[in-house]
Write an enzyme that holds these catalytic residues in place. Structure first.
Site, short mmCIF file in Angstrom:
data_model
loop_
_atom_site.label_atom_id
_atom_site.label_comp_id
_atom_site.label_asym_id
_atom_site.label_seq_id
_atom_site.Cartn_x
_atom_site.Cartn_y
_atom_site.Cartn_z
N LYS A 118 0.81 -1.20 -0.07
CA LYS A 118 0.16 0.00 0.06
C LYS A 118 0.84 1.29 -0.05
CE LYS A 118 -1.65 1.66 4.08
NZ LYS A 118 -1.45 3.08 4.25
N ASN A 119 2.04 1.34 0.85
CA ASN A 119 2.45 2.57 1.09
C ASN A 119 3.66 2.76 -0.12
OD1 ASN A 119 0.87 3.39 3.06
ND2 ASN A 119 2.61 2.44 4.63
N CYS A 144 -5.21 12.95 13.49
CA CYS A 144 -5.71 11.60 13.11
C CYS A 144 -5.91 10.87 14.30
CB CYS A 144 -4.94 10.78 12.18
SG CYS A 144 -3.51 9.77 12.79
N ARG A 200 -0.06 14.54 13.82
CA ARG A 200 0.37 14.30 12.56
C ARG A 200 0.71 15.40 11.48
NH1 ARG A 200 -1.81 8.79 9.77
NH2 ARG A 200 0.37 8.77 8.73
N ASP A 253 4.40 0.69 11.94
CA ASP A 253 3.46 0.04 11.39
C ASP A 253 3.07 -1.48 12.00
OD1 ASP A 253 2.49 2.23 10.06
OD2 ASP A 253 3.42 1.74 8.21
N ARG A 276 -8.78 -0.52 4.40
CA ARG A 276 -7.73 0.15 3.76
C ARG A 276 -6.71 -0.16 3.47
NH1 ARG A 276 -7.07 5.50 6.83
NH2 ARG A 276 -5.82 5.76 5.07
N1 EPU Z 1 6.36 14.39 10.69
C1 EPU Z 1 6.36 15.87 11.11
N2 EPU Z 1 6.28 16.68 10.24
C2 EPU Z 1 6.00 16.57 9.00
C3 EPU Z 1 5.99 15.08 8.61
C4 EPU Z 1 6.16 13.99 9.67
O1 EPU Z 1 6.50 16.05 12.32
O2 EPU Z 1 5.72 17.22 8.03
C5 EPU Z 1 6.54 13.42 12.18
C6 EPU Z 1 5.34 12.64 12.34
O3 EPU Z 1 4.48 13.18 13.02
C7 EPU Z 1 5.92 11.46 12.84
C8 EPU Z 1 7.28 11.28 12.00
O4 EPU Z 1 7.31 12.61 11.61
O5 EPU Z 1 6.18 11.54 14.19
C9 EPU Z 1 7.11 10.38 10.91
O6 EPU Z 1 6.04 10.67 9.96
P1 EPU Z 1 6.16 10.36 8.39
O7 EPU Z 1 6.21 11.46 7.75
O8 EPU Z 1 7.20 9.29 8.20
O9 EPU Z 1 4.86 9.46 8.19
P2 EPU Z 1 3.96 9.50 6.90
O10 EPU Z 1 4.73 9.73 5.69
O11 EPU Z 1 2.86 10.37 7.38
C10 EPU Z 1 4.15 6.75 6.44
C11 EPU Z 1 2.96 5.82 6.22
C12 EPU Z 1 2.38 5.52 7.52
C13 EPU Z 1 3.73 5.08 8.40
C14 EPU Z 1 4.58 6.16 8.67
C15 EPU Z 1 5.91 5.80 9.42
C16 EPU Z 1 2.02 6.08 4.02
C17 EPU Z 1 0.92 6.62 3.12
N3 EPU Z 1 2.01 6.16 5.38
O12 EPU Z 1 3.23 8.14 6.90
O13 EPU Z 1 1.52 4.39 7.36
O14 EPU Z 1 3.20 4.69 9.74
O15 EPU Z 1 5.03 6.60 7.09
O16 EPU Z 1 6.58 4.84 8.84
O17 EPU Z 1 3.20 5.61 3.56
C18 EPU Z 1 0.04 2.67 7.70
O18 EPU Z 1 0.20 2.20 6.84
O19 EPU Z 1 -0.90 2.39 8.73
C19 EPU Z 1 0.67 4.05 8.25
C20 EPU Z 1 0.15 4.89 8.99
#
Ligand code: EPU
Length: 415
Positions: A22-23, A116, A121, A303, A395
Protein backbone atom coordinates in the site's frame (compact mmCIF):
# COMPACT_ATOMS: atom_id res chain seq x y z
CA UNK A 1 -22.17 -1.72 9.12
CA UNK A 2 -20.02 -4.70 8.24
CA UNK A 3 -18.29 -6.63 11.00
CA UNK A 4 -15.78 -9.43 11.16
CA UNK A 5 -16.50 -12.33 13.45
CA UNK A 6 -13.59 -14.53 14.46
CA UNK A 7 -13.88 -17.75 16.45
CA UNK A 8 -10.47 -18.00 18.04
CA UNK A 9 -8.33 -20.95 18.93
CA UNK A 10 -8.12 -22.63 15.51
CA UNK A 11 -4.65 -23.74 14.52
CA UNK A 12 -3.48 -21.94 11.38
CA UNK A 13 -1.60 -23.86 8.75
CA UNK A 14 -0.63 -23.20 5.15
CA UNK A 15 0.72 -20.62 2.74
CA UNK A 16 -0.36 -17.09 1.94
CA UNK A 17 0.61 -14.77 -0.91
CA UNK A 18 1.52 -11.30 0.23
CA UNK A 19 0.07 -8.44 -1.84
CA UNK A 20 1.77 -5.34 -3.24
CA UNK A 21 2.64 -2.63 -0.72
CA UNK A 22 0.00 0.00 0.00
CA UNK A 23 2.58 2.54 1.06
CA UNK A 24 4.57 2.03 -2.14
CA UNK A 25 1.70 2.17 -4.60
CA UNK A 26 0.14 5.37 -3.23
CA UNK A 27 3.15 7.64 -3.90
CA UNK A 28 3.80 5.86 -7.23
CA UNK A 29 0.23 6.58 -8.34
CA UNK A 30 0.71 10.23 -7.31
CA UNK A 31 3.95 10.41 -9.28
CA UNK A 32 2.06 9.62 -12.50
CA UNK A 33 0.69 13.18 -12.25
CA UNK A 34 4.15 14.59 -12.91
CA UNK A 35 3.82 14.41 -16.70
CA UNK A 36 1.34 13.48 -19.41
CA UNK A 37 1.41 9.82 -20.37
CA UNK A 38 0.02 6.32 -19.92
CA UNK A 39 1.36 4.36 -16.96
CA UNK A 40 0.96 0.70 -16.04
CA UNK A 41 1.44 -0.36 -12.43
CA UNK A 42 1.57 -4.08 -11.63
CA UNK A 43 1.08 -5.97 -8.35
CA UNK A 44 -1.33 -3.36 -7.02
CA UNK A 45 -3.33 -4.40 -3.95
CA UNK A 46 -7.08 -3.90 -4.27
CA UNK A 47 -7.63 -1.75 -1.18
CA UNK A 48 -9.90 1.10 -0.19
CA UNK A 49 -6.83 3.36 -0.22
CA UNK A 50 -5.86 2.33 -3.76
CA UNK A 51 -9.44 3.05 -4.87
CA UNK A 52 -9.38 6.42 -3.07
CA UNK A 53 -6.15 7.33 -4.85
CA UNK A 54 -7.76 6.38 -8.21
CA UNK A 55 -10.67 8.66 -7.36
CA UNK A 56 -8.28 11.47 -6.53
CA UNK A 57 -6.38 11.04 -9.80
CA UNK A 58 -9.72 11.15 -11.64
CA UNK A 59 -10.58 14.45 -9.94
CA UNK A 60 -7.40 15.94 -11.36
CA UNK A 61 -8.52 14.83 -14.83
CA UNK A 62 -6.65 11.52 -15.12
CA UNK A 63 -8.30 8.34 -16.42
CA UNK A 64 -7.74 5.21 -14.35
CA UNK A 65 -8.70 1.54 -14.46
CA UNK A 66 -7.94 -1.47 -12.31
CA UNK A 67 -8.07 -5.15 -13.23
CA UNK A 68 -6.41 -8.24 -11.78
CA UNK A 69 -3.80 -6.37 -9.81
CA UNK A 70 -2.90 -3.95 -12.61
CA UNK A 71 -3.67 -0.25 -12.54
CA UNK A 72 -3.58 1.87 -15.69
CA UNK A 73 -3.33 5.64 -15.33
CA UNK A 74 -3.62 8.04 -18.25
CA UNK A 75 -2.50 11.50 -17.17
CA UNK A 76 -2.66 13.15 -20.62
CA UNK A 77 -5.69 15.29 -19.80
CA UNK A 78 -4.92 16.23 -16.20
CA UNK A 79 -5.96 19.86 -15.78
CA UNK A 80 -7.24 20.26 -12.23
CA UNK A 81 -4.39 20.44 -9.69
CA UNK A 82 -6.55 19.86 -6.64
CA UNK A 83 -7.05 17.40 -3.76
CA UNK A 84 -10.35 18.10 -1.98
CA UNK A 85 -11.09 17.71 1.73
CA UNK A 86 -13.49 14.78 1.21
CA UNK A 87 -10.67 12.58 -0.02
CA UNK A 88 -7.80 13.94 2.09
CA UNK A 89 -9.81 13.40 5.27
CA UNK A 90 -10.34 9.73 4.42
CA UNK A 91 -6.75 9.15 3.33
CA UNK A 92 -3.86 11.37 4.42
CA UNK A 93 -1.66 9.94 1.67
CA UNK A 94 -3.70 12.15 -0.71
CA UNK A 95 -1.22 14.82 0.37
CA UNK A 96 1.31 13.08 -1.90
CA UNK A 97 -0.19 14.85 -4.95
CA UNK A 98 1.17 18.18 -3.67
CA UNK A 99 4.70 17.66 -5.03
CA UNK A 100 3.80 16.27 -8.47
CA UNK A 101 1.05 18.81 -9.16
CA UNK A 102 3.09 21.89 -8.27
CA UNK A 103 5.93 20.51 -10.37
CA UNK A 104 3.69 20.08 -13.42
CA UNK A 105 1.33 23.06 -13.11
CA UNK A 106 3.19 25.60 -10.97
CA UNK A 107 0.19 25.64 -8.67
CA UNK A 108 -1.80 23.26 -6.52
CA UNK A 109 -4.61 23.27 -3.99
CA UNK A 110 -4.57 20.49 -1.43
CA UNK A 111 -6.74 20.23 1.64
CA UNK A 112 -4.67 20.37 4.82
CA UNK A 113 -4.94 16.97 6.57
CA UNK A 114 -6.27 17.34 10.11
CA UNK A 115 -5.15 15.27 13.08
CA UNK A 116 -5.75 11.55 13.18
CA UNK A 117 -6.82 8.94 15.73
CA UNK A 118 -3.30 8.87 17.16
CA UNK A 119 -2.13 12.45 17.29
CA UNK A 120 -1.67 15.64 15.30
CA UNK A 121 0.51 14.20 12.43
CA UNK A 122 1.73 17.55 11.06
CA UNK A 123 2.84 18.20 7.47
CA UNK A 124 5.16 21.09 8.29
CA UNK A 125 8.24 19.45 6.71
CA UNK A 126 6.41 19.13 3.38
CA UNK A 127 5.37 22.79 3.49
CA UNK A 128 8.68 24.24 4.70
CA UNK A 129 10.50 22.23 2.02
CA UNK A 130 8.18 23.46 -0.70
CA UNK A 131 8.71 27.05 0.42
CA UNK A 132 12.44 26.50 0.30
CA UNK A 133 12.08 25.30 -3.26
CA UNK A 134 10.50 28.68 -4.02
CA UNK A 135 6.75 28.10 -3.68
CA UNK A 136 4.42 30.68 -2.13
CA UNK A 137 2.00 29.09 0.27
CA UNK A 138 -1.37 30.26 1.56
CA UNK A 139 -4.01 28.64 3.71
CA UNK A 140 -7.57 29.32 2.55
CA UNK A 141 -10.68 27.52 3.74
CA UNK A 142 -8.61 24.67 5.11
CA UNK A 143 -6.73 24.28 1.82
CA UNK A 144 -3.06 24.80 1.15
CA UNK A 145 -2.62 26.89 -1.98
CA UNK A 146 0.90 26.65 -3.35
CA UNK A 147 2.22 28.54 -6.36
CA UNK A 148 5.59 28.88 -8.00
CA UNK A 149 6.62 30.28 -11.38
CA UNK A 150 9.63 28.04 -11.08
CA UNK A 151 10.91 25.69 -8.40
CA UNK A 152 14.60 26.14 -7.72
CA UNK A 153 16.91 23.48 -6.29
CA UNK A 154 18.09 23.97 -2.70
CA UNK A 155 19.26 22.09 0.40
CA UNK A 156 16.58 20.70 2.71
CA UNK A 157 17.31 19.06 6.07
CA UNK A 158 14.54 17.02 7.65
CA UNK A 159 14.35 17.16 11.45
CA UNK A 160 13.07 13.57 11.35
CA UNK A 161 13.34 11.18 8.37
CA UNK A 162 9.73 11.58 7.30
CA UNK A 163 8.49 9.08 4.72
CA UNK A 164 5.86 11.40 3.27
CA UNK A 165 7.97 14.56 3.21
CA UNK A 166 10.89 12.74 1.56
CA UNK A 167 8.58 11.39 -1.14
CA UNK A 168 6.66 14.61 -1.68
CA UNK A 169 9.72 16.83 -1.92
CA UNK A 170 11.58 14.37 -4.14
CA UNK A 171 8.62 14.54 -6.52
CA UNK A 172 8.53 18.35 -6.32
CA UNK A 173 12.28 18.57 -6.98
CA UNK A 174 12.71 16.23 -9.97
CA UNK A 175 12.02 19.06 -12.41
CA UNK A 176 13.21 21.98 -10.28
CA UNK A 177 15.99 24.14 -11.73
CA UNK A 178 19.41 22.99 -10.57
CA UNK A 179 20.25 20.63 -7.76
CA UNK A 180 18.18 19.79 -4.69
CA UNK A 181 19.82 17.94 -1.83
CA UNK A 182 17.59 16.27 0.74
CA UNK A 183 19.27 15.34 4.04
CA UNK A 184 18.11 12.97 6.79
CA UNK A 185 15.73 11.33 4.32
CA UNK A 186 13.51 8.33 4.94
CA UNK A 187 15.08 5.11 3.63
CA UNK A 188 11.94 3.00 3.81
CA UNK A 189 11.74 0.54 0.87
CA UNK A 190 8.58 2.28 -0.33
CA UNK A 191 10.47 5.58 -0.72
CA UNK A 192 13.37 3.79 -2.38
CA UNK A 193 10.95 2.33 -4.89
CA UNK A 194 9.34 5.73 -5.50
CA UNK A 195 12.75 7.22 -6.30
CA UNK A 196 13.57 4.31 -8.61
CA UNK A 197 10.25 4.88 -10.39
CA UNK A 198 11.04 8.60 -10.76
CA UNK A 199 14.39 7.68 -12.32
CA UNK A 200 12.67 5.29 -14.75
CA UNK A 201 10.49 8.29 -15.69
CA UNK A 202 13.68 10.20 -16.52
CA UNK A 203 14.52 11.90 -13.22
CA UNK A 204 18.09 12.12 -12.01
CA UNK A 205 18.14 11.08 -8.35
CA UNK A 206 21.34 9.86 -6.76
CA UNK A 207 21.81 8.34 -3.31
CA UNK A 208 18.63 6.25 -3.49
CA UNK A 209 18.30 4.07 -0.38
CA UNK A 210 20.61 6.34 1.67
CA UNK A 211 19.69 9.23 3.92
CA UNK A 212 20.90 11.89 1.44
CA UNK A 213 19.26 12.29 -1.93
CA UNK A 214 20.82 14.46 -4.64
CA UNK A 215 18.29 15.41 -7.26
CA UNK A 216 19.38 17.16 -10.42
CA UNK A 217 16.37 18.76 -12.06
CA UNK A 218 15.54 17.49 -15.56
CA UNK A 219 13.53 19.25 -18.28
CA UNK A 220 11.30 16.36 -19.21
CA UNK A 221 9.80 13.25 -17.70
CA UNK A 222 8.13 10.34 -19.49
CA UNK A 223 5.53 7.71 -18.68
CA UNK A 224 6.83 4.46 -17.17
CA UNK A 225 5.70 1.06 -15.88
CA UNK A 226 6.54 -0.58 -12.56
CA UNK A 227 5.79 -3.62 -10.39
CA UNK A 228 5.03 -2.69 -6.79
CA UNK A 229 7.19 -4.27 -4.07
CA UNK A 230 5.55 -6.71 -1.62
CA UNK A 231 3.88 -5.29 1.46
CA UNK A 232 6.31 -5.85 4.35
CA UNK A 233 3.66 -4.73 6.87
CA UNK A 234 1.07 -7.23 5.64
CA UNK A 235 3.87 -9.83 5.69
CA UNK A 236 4.83 -8.97 9.27
CA UNK A 237 1.18 -9.12 10.33
CA UNK A 238 0.81 -12.69 8.99
CA UNK A 239 4.08 -13.73 10.64
CA UNK A 240 2.79 -12.50 13.99
CA UNK A 241 -0.50 -14.32 13.47
CA UNK A 242 1.65 -17.43 12.87
CA UNK A 243 3.72 -16.78 15.99
CA UNK A 244 0.57 -17.29 18.06
CA UNK A 245 -1.55 -19.61 16.01
CA UNK A 246 0.33 -22.04 13.80
CA UNK A 247 2.76 -22.80 11.02
CA UNK A 248 2.54 -20.32 8.17
CA UNK A 249 4.57 -19.72 5.05
CA UNK A 250 4.34 -16.26 3.50
CA UNK A 251 5.19 -16.05 -0.18
CA UNK A 252 6.07 -13.17 -2.50
CA UNK A 253 8.09 -11.20 0.08
CA UNK A 254 11.49 -9.51 0.19
CA UNK A 255 12.98 -11.01 3.38
CA UNK A 256 15.57 -8.21 3.68
CA UNK A 257 12.72 -5.72 4.22
CA UNK A 258 11.64 -7.76 7.25
CA UNK A 259 15.01 -8.49 8.83
CA UNK A 260 14.35 -6.67 12.12
CA UNK A 261 10.95 -8.28 12.42
CA UNK A 262 12.17 -11.84 11.80
CA UNK A 263 15.07 -11.29 14.22
CA UNK A 264 12.63 -10.18 16.92
CA UNK A 265 10.40 -13.18 16.24
CA UNK A 266 13.41 -15.48 16.63
CA UNK A 267 14.04 -13.87 20.04
CA UNK A 268 10.51 -14.89 21.10
CA UNK A 269 11.42 -18.51 20.37
CA UNK A 270 9.73 -18.78 16.95
CA UNK A 271 11.47 -20.87 14.35
CA UNK A 272 11.96 -18.87 11.17
CA UNK A 273 13.08 -20.22 7.80
CA UNK A 274 14.00 -17.67 5.17
CA UNK A 275 14.20 -18.41 1.44
CA UNK A 276 14.64 -16.08 -1.55
CA UNK A 277 11.10 -14.76 -1.55
CA UNK A 278 9.35 -16.57 1.27
CA UNK A 279 9.47 -16.86 5.05
CA UNK A 280 8.10 -19.71 7.18
CA UNK A 281 7.30 -19.47 10.85
CA UNK A 282 6.68 -22.14 13.47
CA UNK A 283 5.55 -20.92 16.89
CA UNK A 284 7.28 -22.00 20.09
CA UNK A 285 5.50 -23.76 22.97
CA UNK A 286 6.04 -20.76 25.19
CA UNK A 287 6.28 -17.39 23.52
CA UNK A 288 9.03 -15.38 25.24
CA UNK A 289 8.42 -11.74 26.15
CA UNK A 290 10.67 -9.46 24.10
CA UNK A 291 10.99 -5.68 24.38
CA UNK A 292 10.71 -3.67 21.19
CA UNK A 293 11.27 -0.06 20.18
CA UNK A 294 10.13 1.15 16.80
CA UNK A 295 12.52 3.01 14.53
CA UNK A 296 12.75 4.24 10.98
CA UNK A 297 13.88 1.69 8.37
CA UNK A 298 15.79 -0.58 8.75
CA UNK A 299 14.45 -0.54 12.32
CA UNK A 300 11.28 -2.22 13.54
CA UNK A 301 8.37 -0.45 11.77
CA UNK A 302 5.82 1.57 13.72
CA UNK A 303 3.23 0.01 11.39
CA UNK A 304 3.83 -3.32 13.18
CA UNK A 305 3.88 -1.92 16.72
CA UNK A 306 0.19 -2.66 17.41
CA UNK A 307 0.56 -6.23 16.14
CA UNK A 308 3.66 -6.73 18.33
CA UNK A 309 1.71 -5.52 21.37
CA UNK A 310 -1.03 -8.07 20.56
CA UNK A 311 1.61 -10.80 20.34
CA UNK A 312 3.29 -9.80 23.58
CA UNK A 313 -0.03 -9.80 25.41
CA UNK A 314 0.14 -13.63 25.20
CA UNK A 315 3.86 -13.97 25.98
CA UNK A 316 5.36 -15.68 29.03
CA UNK A 317 6.32 -12.66 31.18
CA UNK A 318 6.65 -8.84 30.83
CA UNK A 319 7.76 -6.67 27.96
CA UNK A 320 8.11 -3.00 27.13
CA UNK A 321 7.16 -1.58 23.75
CA UNK A 322 8.10 2.00 22.84
CA UNK A 323 7.05 3.88 19.72
CA UNK A 324 9.50 6.65 18.87
CA UNK A 325 7.97 7.39 15.46
CA UNK A 326 4.45 8.13 16.67
CA UNK A 327 4.16 8.92 20.35
CA UNK A 328 0.44 8.45 20.63
CA UNK A 329 -0.25 5.39 18.50
CA UNK A 330 -1.89 3.22 21.14
CA UNK A 331 -5.62 3.24 20.37
CA UNK A 332 -5.49 -0.58 20.07
CA UNK A 333 -4.68 -1.00 23.75
CA UNK A 334 -8.10 -0.32 25.31
CA UNK A 335 -9.57 -2.73 22.73
CA UNK A 336 -6.97 -5.43 23.49
CA UNK A 337 -7.80 -4.90 27.17
CA UNK A 338 -11.40 -5.87 26.37
CA UNK A 339 -10.05 -9.26 25.31
CA UNK A 340 -8.21 -9.57 28.63
CA UNK A 341 -4.77 -8.18 27.74
CA UNK A 342 -2.85 -6.63 30.63
CA UNK A 343 -1.21 -3.47 29.31
CA UNK A 344 -0.45 -0.06 30.75
CA UNK A 345 0.60 2.93 28.68
CA UNK A 346 2.77 5.78 29.86
CA UNK A 347 3.69 8.43 27.33
CA UNK A 348 4.93 6.53 24.26
CA UNK A 349 5.58 3.25 26.04
CA UNK A 350 3.37 0.22 26.63
CA UNK A 351 4.13 -2.07 29.57
CA UNK A 352 2.73 -5.50 28.82
CA UNK A 353 2.30 -8.38 31.22
CA UNK A 354 1.58 -11.54 29.24
CA UNK A 355 -1.61 -13.43 30.14
CA UNK A 356 -2.33 -17.15 29.63
CA UNK A 357 -5.48 -16.60 27.66
CA UNK A 358 -7.42 -13.87 25.85
CA UNK A 359 -11.18 -14.20 25.69
CA UNK A 360 -13.33 -13.05 22.75
CA UNK A 361 -15.44 -9.89 23.06
CA UNK A 362 -16.93 -7.21 20.83
CA UNK A 363 -14.16 -4.75 19.90
CA UNK A 364 -13.76 -1.81 17.57
CA UNK A 365 -11.11 -1.01 14.96
CA UNK A 366 -9.63 2.46 15.29
CA UNK A 367 -7.08 2.43 12.46
CA UNK A 368 -5.55 0.06 9.94
CA UNK A 369 -2.84 -1.42 12.12
CA UNK A 370 -4.94 -1.41 15.31
CA UNK A 371 -7.43 -3.58 13.39
CA UNK A 372 -4.63 -5.94 12.40
CA UNK A 373 -3.64 -6.26 16.07
CA UNK A 374 -7.23 -7.13 16.96
CA UNK A 375 -7.27 -9.83 14.24
CA UNK A 376 -4.11 -11.42 15.65
CA UNK A 377 -5.46 -11.34 19.21
CA UNK A 378 -8.92 -12.58 18.18
CA UNK A 379 -7.47 -15.53 16.24
CA UNK A 380 -5.75 -16.66 19.45
CA UNK A 381 -8.55 -15.77 21.89
CA UNK A 382 -10.97 -18.26 23.36
CA UNK A 383 -14.47 -17.84 21.95
CA UNK A 384 -15.88 -15.29 19.57
CA UNK A 385 -14.62 -11.78 18.84
CA UNK A 386 -16.73 -9.36 16.85
CA UNK A 387 -14.67 -6.59 15.25
CA UNK A 388 -16.59 -3.52 14.13
CA UNK A 389 -15.53 -0.54 11.97
CA UNK A 390 -13.66 -2.91 9.72
CA UNK A 391 -13.46 -0.34 6.93
CA UNK A 392 -10.12 0.46 8.59
CA UNK A 393 -8.71 -2.99 7.81
CA UNK A 394 -10.03 -2.80 4.24
CA UNK A 395 -7.93 0.33 3.71
CA UNK A 396 -4.72 -1.63 4.07
CA UNK A 397 -5.20 -5.41 3.86
CA UNK A 398 -6.31 -7.07 0.63
CA UNK A 399 -8.80 -9.94 1.01
CA UNK A 400 -7.89 -10.31 4.66
CA UNK A 401 -10.58 -12.75 5.66
CA UNK A 402 -10.12 -14.90 2.53
CA UNK A 403 -6.40 -15.10 3.32
CA UNK A 404 -7.01 -16.16 6.92
CA UNK A 405 -9.76 -18.58 5.82
CA UNK A 406 -7.19 -20.18 3.52
CA UNK A 407 -5.00 -20.76 6.58
CA UNK A 408 -7.83 -22.50 8.43
CA UNK A 409 -9.17 -19.63 10.56
CA UNK A 410 -12.82 -19.50 11.53
CA UNK A 411 -13.63 -16.02 10.30
CA UNK A 412 -16.58 -14.43 8.58
CA UNK A 413 -17.80 -11.01 7.51
CA UNK A 414 -21.36 -10.01 8.25
CA UNK A 415 -23.14 -6.88 7.19
N1 EPU B 1 6.38 14.52 10.95
C1 EPU B 1 6.40 15.85 11.28
N2 EPU B 1 6.19 16.76 10.29
C2 EPU B 1 5.99 16.38 9.00
C3 EPU B 1 5.99 15.03 8.66
C4 EPU B 1 6.19 14.09 9.67
O1 EPU B 1 6.58 16.21 12.44
O2 EPU B 1 5.83 17.26 8.15
C5 EPU B 1 6.59 13.50 12.00
C6 EPU B 1 5.32 12.69 12.24
O3 EPU B 1 4.43 13.34 13.11
C7 EPU B 1 5.88 11.40 12.80
C8 EPU B 1 7.20 11.25 12.04
O4 EPU B 1 7.53 12.55 11.55
O5 EPU B 1 6.14 11.55 14.17
C9 EPU B 1 7.16 10.27 10.89
O6 EPU B 1 6.08 10.57 10.01
P1 EPU B 1 6.15 10.27 8.47
O7 EPU B 1 6.06 11.55 7.74
O8 EPU B 1 7.31 9.38 8.19
O9 EPU B 1 4.81 9.46 8.23
P2 EPU B 1 3.86 9.53 6.97
O10 EPU B 1 4.62 9.76 5.74
O11 EPU B 1 2.71 10.42 7.27
C10 EPU B 1 4.03 7.00 6.38
C11 EPU B 1 3.09 5.85 6.24
C12 EPU B 1 2.55 5.46 7.60
C13 EPU B 1 3.72 5.10 8.50
C14 EPU B 1 4.73 6.25 8.56
C15 EPU B 1 5.98 5.91 9.34
C16 EPU B 1 2.18 6.10 4.04
C17 EPU B 1 1.03 6.41 3.18
N3 EPU B 1 2.00 6.21 5.36
O12 EPU B 1 3.27 8.06 6.95
O13 EPU B 1 1.75 4.31 7.39
O14 EPU B 1 3.26 4.82 9.79
O15 EPU B 1 5.12 6.63 7.22
O16 EPU B 1 6.64 4.84 8.77
O17 EPU B 1 3.23 5.73 3.56
C18 EPU B 1 -0.05 2.84 7.75
O18 EPU B 1 0.24 2.27 6.68
O19 EPU B 1 -0.88 2.34 8.56
C19 EPU B 1 0.59 4.11 8.09
C20 EPU B 1 0.11 4.92 9.00
Amino acid sequence: MAKIIIKGGKTLNGEVKISGAKNAVLPIMSATLLCPGKFTIYNVPDLRDTRTMMQLLEITGAKTSFENGTVWVDTNNVNNPEAPYDLVKTMRASFYVLGPLISRFGKVQVSLPGGCAWGPRPVDYHLKGLEKLGANLDLEGGNILAEADELIGCDIHFEFPSVGATGNLAMAAVRAKGITRLFNCAKEPEITQLCEFLNIMGANIKGIGTDSLVIEGVKELNHADITVIPDRIEAGTFLMAGALNGEIKINNVIPLHLEKVTNKLIETGCQITINDDSISITPPENLKSVDMTTAVFPGFPTDLQAQWVALMSLSDSSSIVTDIVYHDRFSHIPELARLGANIKVEKNTAFIRGVDQLVGAPVMSTDIRASAALFIAALAAKGETEISRIYHIDRGYEKIEQKFLGLGADIRRVS
